[in-house]
Write a protein that holds these residues in place. Structure first.
Motif, PDB file in Angstrom:
ATOM      1  N   ALA A 284       0.845  -1.203   0.000  1.00  0.00           N
ATOM      2  CA  ALA A 284       0.000   0.000   0.000  1.00  0.00           C
ATOM      3  C   ALA A 284       0.874   1.245   0.000  1.00  0.00           C
ATOM      4  O   ALA A 284       0.592   2.226  -0.677  1.00  0.00           O
ATOM      5  CB  ALA A 284      -0.905  -0.002   1.234  1.00  0.00           C
ATOM      6  N   TRP A 285       1.971   1.190   0.769  1.00  0.00           N
ATOM      7  CA  TRP A 285       2.873   2.348   0.812  1.00  0.00           C
ATOM      8  C   TRP A 285       3.524   2.531  -0.560  1.00  0.00           C
ATOM      9  O   TRP A 285       3.619   3.643  -1.063  1.00  0.00           O
ATOM     10  CB  TRP A 285       3.942   2.131   1.884  1.00  0.00           C
ATOM     11  N   ARG A 286       3.929   1.434  -1.165  1.00  0.00           N
ATOM     12  CA  ARG A 286       4.610   1.527  -2.456  1.00  0.00           C
ATOM     13  C   ARG A 286       3.683   2.151  -3.502  1.00  0.00           C
ATOM     14  O   ARG A 286       4.123   2.891  -4.366  1.00  0.00           O
ATOM     15  CB  ARG A 286       5.089   0.146  -2.901  1.00  0.00           C
ATOM     16  N   ASP A 287       2.383   1.834  -3.370  1.00  0.00           N
ATOM     17  CA  ASP A 287       1.423   2.402  -4.315  1.00  0.00           C
ATOM     18  C   ASP A 287       1.344   3.923  -4.207  1.00  0.00           C
ATOM     19  O   ASP A 287       0.958   4.598  -5.156  1.00  0.00           O
ATOM     20  CB  ASP A 287       0.020   1.815  -4.072  1.00  0.00           C
ATOM     21  N   THR A 288       1.673   4.439  -3.020  1.00  0.00           N
ATOM     22  CA  THR A 288       1.557   5.889  -2.839  1.00  0.00           C
ATOM     23  C   THR A 288       2.762   6.623  -3.432  1.00  0.00           C
ATOM     24  O   THR A 288       2.727   7.833  -3.591  1.00  0.00           O
ATOM     25  CB  THR A 288       1.449   6.261  -1.344  1.00  0.00           C
ATOM     26  N   VAL A 289       3.821   5.876  -3.712  1.00  0.00           N
ATOM     27  CA  VAL A 289       5.017   6.520  -4.265  1.00  0.00           C
ATOM     28  C   VAL A 289       4.887   6.596  -5.786  1.00  0.00           C
ATOM     29  O   VAL A 289       4.676   5.570  -6.435  1.00  0.00           O
ATOM     30  CB  VAL A 289       6.292   5.734  -3.877  1.00  0.00           C
ATOM     31  N   ALA A 290       4.991   7.798  -6.329  1.00  0.00           N
ATOM     32  CA  ALA A 290       4.850   7.968  -7.784  1.00  0.00           C
ATOM     33  C   ALA A 290       5.958   7.203  -8.510  1.00  0.00           C
ATOM     34  O   ALA A 290       7.065   7.054  -7.992  1.00  0.00           O
ATOM     35  CB  ALA A 290       4.921   9.443  -8.127  1.00  0.00           C
TER      36      ALA A 290
ATOM     37  N   ALA B 189       6.024  19.672  -1.859  1.00  0.00           N
ATOM     38  CA  ALA B 189       5.724  18.506  -0.998  1.00  0.00           C
ATOM     39  C   ALA B 189       5.708  18.881   0.482  1.00  0.00           C
ATOM     40  O   ALA B 189       6.066  18.076   1.333  1.00  0.00           O
ATOM     41  CB  ALA B 189       6.709  17.364  -1.257  1.00  0.00           C
ATOM     42  N   ASN B 190       5.350  20.130   0.777  1.00  0.00           N
ATOM     43  CA  ASN B 190       5.218  20.591   2.166  1.00  0.00           C
ATOM     44  C   ASN B 190       3.852  21.227   2.346  1.00  0.00           C
ATOM     45  O   ASN B 190       3.245  21.675   1.372  1.00  0.00           O
ATOM     46  CB  ASN B 190       6.285  21.653   2.488  1.00  0.00           C
ATOM     47  N   ARG B 191       3.394  21.273   3.572  1.00  0.00           N
ATOM     48  CA  ARG B 191       2.115  21.917   3.854  1.00  0.00           C
ATOM     49  C   ARG B 191       2.317  22.786   5.095  1.00  0.00           C
ATOM     50  O   ARG B 191       2.907  22.336   6.077  1.00  0.00           O
ATOM     51  CB  ARG B 191       1.061  20.843   4.145  1.00  0.00           C
ATOM     52  N   MET B 192       1.858  24.007   5.023  1.00  0.00           N
ATOM     53  CA  MET B 192       2.010  24.918   6.160  1.00  0.00           C
ATOM     54  C   MET B 192       0.987  24.575   7.228  1.00  0.00           C
ATOM     55  O   MET B 192      -0.206  24.449   6.936  1.00  0.00           O
ATOM     56  CB  MET B 192       1.796  26.346   5.650  1.00  0.00           C
ATOM     57  N   LEU B 193       1.448  24.384   8.459  1.00  0.00           N
ATOM     58  CA  LEU B 193       0.518  24.036   9.535  1.00  0.00           C
ATOM     59  C   LEU B 193       0.222  25.222  10.445  1.00  0.00           C
ATOM     60  O   LEU B 193      -0.794  25.244  11.126  1.00  0.00           O
ATOM     61  CB  LEU B 193       1.097  22.891  10.371  1.00  0.00           C
ATOM     62  N   GLY B 194       1.160  26.171  10.468  1.00  0.00           N
ATOM     63  CA  GLY B 194       0.937  27.323  11.341  1.00  0.00           C
ATOM     64  C   GLY B 194       2.068  28.313  11.202  1.00  0.00           C
ATOM     65  O   GLY B 194       3.170  27.948  10.792  1.00  0.00           O
ATOM     66  N   GLY B 195       1.811  29.566  11.522  1.00  0.00           N
ATOM     67  CA  GLY B 195       2.849  30.592  11.432  1.00  0.00           C
ATOM     68  C   GLY B 195       2.908  31.190  10.028  1.00  0.00           C
ATOM     69  O   GLY B 195       2.002  30.982   9.214  1.00  0.00           O
TER      70      GLY B 195
ATOM     71  N   GLN C  46      15.212  33.625  10.962  1.00  0.00           N
ATOM     72  CA  GLN C  46      13.987  32.856  11.189  1.00  0.00           C
ATOM     73  C   GLN C  46      14.139  31.435  10.641  1.00  0.00           C
ATOM     74  O   GLN C  46      14.866  31.234   9.659  1.00  0.00           O
ATOM     75  CB  GLN C  46      12.811  33.536  10.479  1.00  0.00           C
ATOM     76  N   VAL C  47      13.437  30.515  11.305  1.00  0.00           N
ATOM     77  CA  VAL C  47      13.453  29.121  10.809  1.00  0.00           C
ATOM     78  C   VAL C  47      12.030  28.608  10.703  1.00  0.00           C
ATOM     79  O   VAL C  47      11.129  29.055  11.421  1.00  0.00           O
ATOM     80  CB  VAL C  47      14.226  28.134  11.721  1.00  0.00           C
ATOM     81  N   SER C  48      11.883  27.637   9.819  1.00  0.00           N
ATOM     82  CA  SER C  48      10.628  26.908   9.704  1.00  0.00           C
ATOM     83  C   SER C  48      10.947  25.454  10.034  1.00  0.00           C
ATOM     84  O   SER C  48      11.909  24.885   9.508  1.00  0.00           O
ATOM     85  CB  SER C  48      10.097  27.027   8.275  1.00  0.00           C
ATOM     86  N   LEU C  49      10.162  24.850  10.946  1.00  0.00           N
ATOM     87  CA  LEU C  49      10.476  23.486  11.392  1.00  0.00           C
ATOM     88  C   LEU C  49       9.426  22.478  10.941  1.00  0.00           C
ATOM     89  O   LEU C  49       8.245  22.829  10.814  1.00  0.00           O
ATOM     90  CB  LEU C  49      10.546  23.430  12.923  1.00  0.00           C
ATOM     91  N   GLU C  50       9.903  21.284  10.719  1.00  0.00           N
ATOM     92  CA  GLU C  50       8.970  20.179  10.453  1.00  0.00           C
ATOM     93  C   GLU C  50       8.261  19.863  11.771  1.00  0.00           C
ATOM     94  O   GLU C  50       8.884  19.849  12.843  1.00  0.00           O
ATOM     95  CB  GLU C  50       9.741  18.962   9.944  1.00  0.00           C
TER      96      GLU C  50
ATOM     97  N   VAL D 216       5.661  17.576   6.163  1.00  0.00           N
ATOM     98  CA  VAL D 216       6.410  17.182   4.964  1.00  0.00           C
ATOM     99  C   VAL D 216       5.880  15.850   4.452  1.00  0.00           C
ATOM    100  O   VAL D 216       5.647  14.933   5.232  1.00  0.00           O
ATOM    101  CB  VAL D 216       7.916  17.037   5.288  1.00  0.00           C
ATOM    102  N   ASP D 217       5.664  15.774   3.153  1.00  0.00           N
ATOM    103  CA  ASP D 217       5.280  14.496   2.551  1.00  0.00           C
ATOM    104  C   ASP D 217       6.558  13.756   2.183  1.00  0.00           C
ATOM    105  O   ASP D 217       7.092  13.910   1.098  1.00  0.00           O
ATOM    106  CB  ASP D 217       4.414  14.761   1.310  1.00  0.00           C
ATOM    107  N   TRP D 218       7.029  12.939   3.119  1.00  0.00           N
ATOM    108  CA  TRP D 218       8.315  12.262   2.897  1.00  0.00           C
ATOM    109  C   TRP D 218       8.215  11.258   1.757  1.00  0.00           C
ATOM    110  O   TRP D 218       9.213  10.945   1.110  1.00  0.00           O
ATOM    111  CB  TRP D 218       8.786  11.563   4.178  1.00  0.00           C
ATOM    112  N   ASP D 219       6.986  10.744   1.539  1.00  0.00           N
ATOM    113  CA  ASP D 219       6.832   9.739   0.472  1.00  0.00           C
ATOM    114  C   ASP D 219       7.079  10.323  -0.909  1.00  0.00           C
ATOM    115  O   ASP D 219       7.156   9.600  -1.891  1.00  0.00           O
ATOM    116  CB  ASP D 219       5.418   9.143   0.512  1.00  0.00           C
ATOM    117  N   SER D 220       7.164  11.676  -1.003  1.00  0.00           N
ATOM    118  CA  SER D 220       7.406  12.286  -2.316  1.00  0.00           C
ATOM    119  C   SER D 220       8.840  12.030  -2.775  1.00  0.00           C
ATOM    120  O   SER D 220       9.156  12.143  -3.937  1.00  0.00           O
ATOM    121  CB  SER D 220       7.171  13.788  -2.237  1.00  0.00           C
ATOM    122  N   PHE D 221       9.706  11.654  -1.826  1.00  0.00           N
ATOM    123  CA  PHE D 221      11.119  11.394  -2.118  1.00  0.00           C
ATOM    124  C   PHE D 221      11.848  12.636  -2.651  1.00  0.00           C
ATOM    125  O   PHE D 221      12.883  12.528  -3.274  1.00  0.00           O
ATOM    126  CB  PHE D 221      11.301  10.206  -3.070  1.00  0.00           C
ATOM    127  N   GLN D 222      11.238  13.815  -2.448  1.00  0.00           N
ATOM    128  CA  GLN D 222      11.951  15.048  -2.767  1.00  0.00           C
ATOM    129  C   GLN D 222      12.926  15.321  -1.621  1.00  0.00           C
ATOM    130  O   GLN D 222      12.752  14.795  -0.521  1.00  0.00           O
ATOM    131  CB  GLN D 222      10.954  16.216  -2.862  1.00  0.00           C
TER     132      GLN D 222
END
Lengths: 220, 832
Positions: free
Chosen positions: B498-504, B582-588, B599-603, B637-643
């Motif tokens: 199932a995980w492999r299917d999510t990897v493009a 392959a990132n999504r802003m959660l806050g800030g 300034q830093v942005s953290l996972e 971070v969408d780590w499965d993107s392999f970016q």
């Protein structure tokens, strides 16, 4: 017919030189003290075991050279094909089945289409029509033996084997069960082979034989 | 003495009785499971102990991401110590169109200072011990490298710009602890060859070590000197520091396997309890007779305790033999995981197994056997009088106490023990409840079966209702045994798929690290040449985290172990003007071009592990220069993107001037055999990591580890089978009477066999169904709650599990029924 066991230093003989013929419709009592081999004789006659030697015929068929399943088929038949019923000293009801289910079981086994109605009818005849759903542990000894009688007669057997049917019952209850058994036997014209050490019970049979030390003789 | 002689004589008879055999078998399985784990973990433990003193290959060592000062050689010599230098770094080796990631290690001539190297002339040749390193011009490599690239001793190994001759096959190096579970094979080379290969530069991802050894006073003095000189990123290691995280991993594995083995003990315990109950029933006559003959209650107790002890001893012997066999097989399976051979197991495992047998017998069998002394002598006249039966509560309490003791012992602490005990009992009860519900619901099926012509079906289904208690136990136990195996064997593979299917398909499969600033443009050109449209490069600056909100990290107690790890390892910092793919802003807020600040942005998970959030202050050390920044945003971070992605992203204005390297990732088609060798030739210090191959290797490691766990769970399944046999044994007399009675009514063998077959098929099928449902449920929960995956319905498992369960239990059941059927009906009737 004879029967025995092989033991380390020879053979242990249980029954020797037995000659016995039972006529259709007759009631026969086999009397004898404990350990005389009368229950073993009954088991052999019913085909529950095989003799070590000789021959046994039931309904004109030799059963000593039939295999286990062949003998079972003879027991399972109804009156036209033979058919055998049993009443045991220890009742032998299955504890997890109700009275009705216990009576119904051999009928279902032989593929009887109206097993349920017949079982109900027979339980009614032995006076237990209101105890159909009771389990053996909820019934008295006399009641349990009446269930066993209903079970034995419901299959409409030509031949009934009874092994000390009143042995586990008190005198009054035993007498009542015996009366019921003989009346049904006569009414249905069933051949009865009864094993007992109770002279009074044996006296109610048409004929008596006595077994002692593994040998059989006619009794008055 | 007299008691002992009688007990010995009776024990030999006991061992022929069906229920005692089942008891021995159940106990042996419990012993085998626990002792097998004990044996196996003792081997790994011994391997570590052996290495602990050699783990550093020195008495004292300093580790750092950069080369250590040159004057340390002199400092060590001044204290009368011998010294050496090591550098370890990953690199890729090409040969004949194939590539292999290796872990290179360059050492000076005196390495190792403690311990020894072992090597051979051929992969299977005789091992030679030496205490000196390979001379210049030579490399010693592990067999795995030879196998993967088709190389032989004597061949040339291209390393960066140079070529070195493969002189020996490396079999053992003392300071391997760090890489005991290692993926890339080792290439051991001389320090002197480093320059010629051009593999290292100031930015390389390498670990340097300075080693020193000598007398205790010298070592202590040198430690004192070094302590004053240590800079950020340099870590002083003594023998006591040798890989504590590895030790704790082993302890955790040991606990997990130990607790997993207790699953088998729980089921075996149920079988022991059933067998002991039957033993008590069968021995009541004998106990009554002995009482009749004048034996006192205590005489009877002694006699039965001695026999129980004898039965236990036989079981322990069989169990230990099984455990020895199991650890040999599991050890072989795991052998590839370790870079060193495993020493033989210690006898402690045997002690653990024997103790398990004692506790299991005491908890599950003793309550029944103890009652034998209460058998009334009157039983010789009245057969209905037996030993007073043990109350169910008493039996449960005693079993729970025994199990609790074993769990506490394996878990090593109360809290974990509590959870494990609840988990074990909860699972067993859950399965039992489900089994009961299934059987209850199945009553309709039995009633609905036609009364005539289908007698076997009706009677077989009815048997499940008549023996519902035992059927629930059998189904519950077998479902537990099967579920754990299914979870590992089927659900794990499904989740991976199932995980492999999510990897493009075109997700990056190659990472280039260690790219120097001046190499970025030429490398970009090379990649474009190779048909990679828009290779993106990301800057990477190595740093260490020093403070959180002005508090030194050494003074912070992190709630999570992960936080502790994150805080103390080297950080890869990056910077970006644009919000990354392959990132999504959660806050800030993301910084704009006018934001000048640090300034830093953290996972998000990284921030959570460190216990910080938006507005908090972080301080890093970059090559000796402190750099402070405030957390401005949190990202997912969408780590499965392999970016290429980073936990810590800086505003470019804060970090762009710092020294660093660049990284990139891209998708390379499997057919391209040219680009990587060319890249390696033209950019020798750039390391290419083949992610696909790496995942494959990690999977092989996991598969092997899982196989070992499956081995332990295999005992659970065997224990479940023993529960089935014990239940069969417990009602054998009733079944014998039932069959004899049916035969007296004229039932044929075929009819009886069919009815029994239906009963066993149902028990096995329902067990398999429950197991599949439980495994699927657990897989679905893991997929949905933990991994965020879509878990597909595995029809194969739902079909196969009931079929396998039905096949296994009907075979085991019918083998036993055959024996009952072989007896003449008269015997069955007279027995009652």
């Amino acid at each position: 017919m004879e029967h025995g066991f092989t033991v380390p230093h020879g053979t242990l003989s249980i029954l020797r030189d037995i000659h016995l013929r039972v006529k259709a419709g007759e009631s026969l009592a086999v009397l004898g003290p404990s350990g005389s081999g009368k229950s073993t004789l009954l088991g052999l006659l019913a085909g529950l075991d095989r003799p070590s030697g000789g021959r046994i015929e039931m309904f004109g068929t030799r059963i000593d050279d039939l295999d286990e399943d062949g003998r079972a088929a003879l027991r399972a038949g109804d009156r036209d094909a033979g058919g055998v019923g049993f009443v045991f000293q220890s009742f032998q009801l299955l504890p997890a089945l109700t009275a009705l289910e216990n009576v119904r079981l051999p009928l279902e086994l032989s593929g009887n289409r109206d097993a349920d109605a017949r079982a109900r009818d027979w339980l009614g005849r032995v006076g237990l029509g209101d105890r159909l759903d009771h389990f053996p542990r909820q019934l008295s000894g006399g009641e349990q033996q009446r269930v066993a009688l209903a079970r034995a007669f419901a299959g409409d057997p030509a031949l009934l084997f009874a092994d000390e049917p009143t042995g586990n019952l008190d005198r009054a209850t035993g007498a009542h069960v015996a009366e019921l058994m003989f009346s049904l036997q006569r009414e249905r014209g069933v051949t009865l082979v009864l094993v007992t050490h109770d002279e009074n019970l044996a006296a109610q049979c048409d004929r008596r034989v006595r077994i002692d030390g593994g040998e059989l003789r006619e009794s008055a | 003495m007299k008691q002992l002689a009688i007990a010995w004589q009776l024990l030999r008879r006991d061992l022929r009785a069906g229920e005692v055999r089942v008891l021995v078998l159940a106990l042996a399985v419990a012993v085998a499971a626990v002792a097998g784990v004990g044996f196996l973990t003792s081997r790994v433990d011994a391997a570590m102990q052996r290495q602990a003193s050699e783990l550093l290959a020195a008495d004292v060592s300093v580790e750092a991401p950069r080369e250590l000062p040159a004057d340390w050689d002199e400092l060590a010599s001044d204290e009368g110590l011998r010294h050496a230098r090591i550098v370890r770094f990953p690199t890729v080796v090409f040969h004949d169109g194939r590539s292999q990631l290796v872990q290179a290690k360059a050492v000076t001539a005196d390495y190792p200072l403690r311990g020894e190297l072992r090597h051979s002339a051929t992969p299977d040749g005789e091992e030679v011990v030496s205490t000196s390193a390979p001379p210049a011009g030579e490399v010693w490599v592990e067999r795995r490298l030879l196998d993967s690239l088709g190389l032989r001793v004597g061949d040339s190994l291209p390393l960066g710009r140079g070529e070195l001759r493969i002189a020996r096959v490396l079999r053992y190096e003392p300071d391997r602890g760090a890489d005991m579970f290692q993926i890339a094979p080792r290439v051991l080379m001389a320090w002197a060859d480093l320059d010629a290969t051009g593999l290292l530069n100031a930015y390389s991802r390498a670990r340097y070590r300075f080693l020193a050894a000598g007398d205790e006073a010298g070592v202590a003095a040198f430690r004192a000197v070094l302590t004053d000189r240590l800079q950020a990123g340099q870590r002083l290691l003594g023998i006591e520091d040798a890989r504590p995280e590895f030790r704790s991993a082993l302890e955790r594995a040991q606990r997990f396997l130990g607790l997993a083995a207790l699953g088998a003990v729980l089921l075996a315990g149920a079988a022991v309890a059933l067998a002991a109950h039957r033993y008590r029933e069968r021995q009541s006559d004998m106990a009554a007779l002995m009482r009749c003959f004048g034996s006192r209650q205590n005489d009877i107790l002694t006699l039965y305790l001695l026999r129980l002890f004898g039965i236990g001893a036989v079981a322990v012997l069989i169990g230990l033999a099984l455990a020895w066999l199991a650890q040999a097989v599991l050890g072989e399976v795991l052998a590839g995981l370790f870079a060193t051979t495993l020493p033989p197991p210690s006898w402690r495992g045997a002690g653990v197994g024997a103790l398990t047998a004692v506790v299991t017998l005491a908890g599950f069998a003793l309550p029944s056997v103890l009652r034998l002394r209460h058998v009334p002598p009157l039983r010789v006249l009245r057969r209905d009088l037996g030993a007073p039966s043990v109350s169910t509560w008493m039996l449960l309490a005693s079993a729970a106490a025994a199990l609790g003791l074993l769990v506490r012992w394996q878990a090593g602490e109360w809290q974990l023990a509590g959870y494990a005990l609840l988990g074990l009992i909860g699972t067993a009860l859950g399965f039992a409840l489900l089994a009961w519900l299934l059987l209850w619901a199945g009553r309709g099926l039995q009633r609905g079966a036609p009364a005539t012509g289908w007698w076997a079906l009706r009677f077989g289904l009815g048997a499940l209702q008549r023996r519902r208690g035992l059927a629930v136990l059998q189904i519950g136990a077998f479902a537990t045994g099967m579920a754990v195996i299914l979870l590992l064997a089927v659900v794990r593979v499904d989740l991976l798929a199932a995980w492999r299917d999510t990897v493009a398909d075109d997700a990056p499969n190659q990472f280039l690290i260690n790219v120097q600033p001046e190499e970025v443009e030429p490398l970009r050109a090379l990649l474009r040449d190779a048909g990679i449209a828009d290779p993106r490069f990301y800057p990477m600056v190595r740093a260490r985290l020093t403070h959180l909100n002005d508090k030194p990290i050494d003074e912070i107690a992190f709630a999570e172990e992960r936080g502790e790890r994150f805080a103390h390892r080297d950080q890869n910092l990056s910077y970006a003007a644009e919000f990354p793919r392959a990132n999504r802003m959660l806050g800030g807020l993301w910084w704009g071009p006018d934001d000048a600040g640090h300034q830093v942005s953290l996972e998000k998970r990284f921030a959570d592990s460190l216990g910080i959030g938006i507005g908090d202050k972080m301080e890093f050390d970059i090559a000796g220069t402190p750099l402070q920044a405030h957390v401005m945003s949190l990202r997912e971070v969408d780590w499965d993107s392999f970016q290429v992605n980073f936990f810590v992203l800086f505003n470019p204005k804060a970090l762009a001037d710092q020294p660093g390297t660049w990284v990139t990732s891209f998708h390379l088609s499997a057919a391209d055999h040219i680009t990587l060798p060319r890249l390696n030739r033209e950019f020798p210090t750039v390391t290419a990591i083949d992610v696909g191959a790496l995942i494959g290797q990690v999977r092989t490691l996991i598969d092997r580890a899982v196989l070992a766990v499956e081995g332990v769970f295999g005992f659970t399944l065997i224990a479940a089978l023993v529960v089935f046999l014990a239940a069969f044994q417990a009602e054998r007399a009733d079944r014998g009477r039932e069959i004899a009675l049916l035969r007296s009514f004229g039932a044929t063998r075929v009819q009886v066999r069919r009815a029994a077959m239906i009963e066993f098929l149902m028990i096995g099928g329902l067990s398999g169904l429950l197991a599949a449902a439980a495994a699927w449920g657990a897989g679905w929960l893991l997929a949905a709650r933990v991994f965020n995956l879509d878990y597909a319905f595995n029809a194969w498992m739902w079909i196969a599990a009931p079929l396998i369960g039905a096949a296994l239990l009907s075979t085991a059941g019918m083998l036993n029924v055959r024996r009952v059927l072989a007896e003449p009906p008269l015997q069955g009737l007279q027995a009652s």
